[in-house]
Design a protein around this motif. Structure first.
Motif, short mmCIF file in Angstrom:
data_model
loop_
_atom_site.label_atom_id
_atom_site.label_comp_id
_atom_site.label_asym_id
_atom_site.label_seq_id
_atom_site.Cartn_x
_atom_site.Cartn_y
_atom_site.Cartn_z
N GLN A 1 7.90 3.00 -2.54
CA GLN A 1 6.47 3.03 -2.82
C GLN A 1 6.25 3.92 -4.04
O GLN A 1 6.80 5.02 -4.12
CB GLN A 1 5.74 3.61 -1.59
N VAL B 1 4.86 1.09 4.43
CA VAL B 1 4.04 1.95 3.59
C VAL B 1 3.98 3.33 4.23
O VAL B 1 4.10 3.47 5.44
CB VAL B 1 2.61 1.39 3.40
N GLY C 1 4.49 -0.42 -1.51
CA GLY C 1 5.22 -0.05 -0.30
C GLY C 1 6.69 0.11 -0.62
O GLY C 1 7.11 0.03 -1.78
N THR C 2 7.47 0.33 0.42
CA THR C 2 8.91 0.50 0.30
C THR C 2 9.61 -0.70 0.92
O THR C 2 9.21 -1.14 2.00
CB THR C 2 9.36 1.80 0.99
#
Length: 191
Positions: free
Chosen positions: A41, A60, A92-93
């Motif tokens: 993120q 997130v 996000g990741t």
């Protein structure tokens, strides 16, 4: 009762590998072990990713540092496509939930290929005179893929790929001549 998402029938399923191979898109394939972060993120959003194999978790972080999983994705799914909508940073990741093979496509390459598809659809619609007040011509004479490629400023292999895709999706018929169906407008009008 919530509706189940509609799935594309298997015979019409998008084959990303075929699309990427025939469209000449530059791409990188990387393997990630389970629990490896693919992007975080806040990272710059410069690529679109496609899962060839494995599983990816999208999450997130809240301002208080709590993680919320927003999606679990598998083979055949794209992620990171927010860059195509103008997101400058990752929202996000993405983490490999299991060992995964990820195909990465640069944003400018992906935009170029999508733009080629729309240019071909527009050219075919113009040739068939859709949107004119006079009697519209729905069939056009046979044109070589080389001629169509010159008209839209792309390669014959891209035209071949998109013509076959349009035929498979029922937008056109071609065998000698080309018959354009009004449904091809959806390619041009869809963002």
């Amino acid at each position: 009762m919530p509706r189940k998402p509609r799935r594309t029938p298997p015979s019409r399923k998008f084959n990303a590998q075929e699309f990427l191979d025939s469209s000449g898109v530059k791409r990188v394939i990387a393997k990630y072990p389970g629990r490896r972060v693919i992007f975080s993120q806040g990272d710059p959003a410069t690529d679109v990713m496609y899962i060839q194999d494995g599983e990816v978790k999208l999450s997130v972080l809240s301002k208080t540092g709590r993680e919320a999983v927003i999606a679990m994705l598998g083979p055949g799914d794209f992620f990171g496509e927010g860059c195509l909508a103008g997101q400058p940073m990752r929202m996000g990741t993405a983490t490999a939930a299991a060992a995964s093979t990820i195909l990465t496509i640069d944003k400018t390459e992906m935009v170029r290929v999508l733009h080629d598809e729309k240019r071909l659809a527009r050219a075919l619609l113009l040739l068939a005179r859709y949107g004119r007040d006079d009697t519209p011509v729905r069939s056009i004479p046979a044109l070589s893929q080389e001629v169509l490629a010159e008209m839209v400023g792309t390669t014959r292999s891209r035209v071949n790929f998109f013509m076959n895709k349009f035929r498979r999706l029922g937008f056109i018929e071609y065998n000698g001549g080309i018959t354009i169906k009004k449904s091809l407008l959806s390619v041009v009008l869809h963002d």
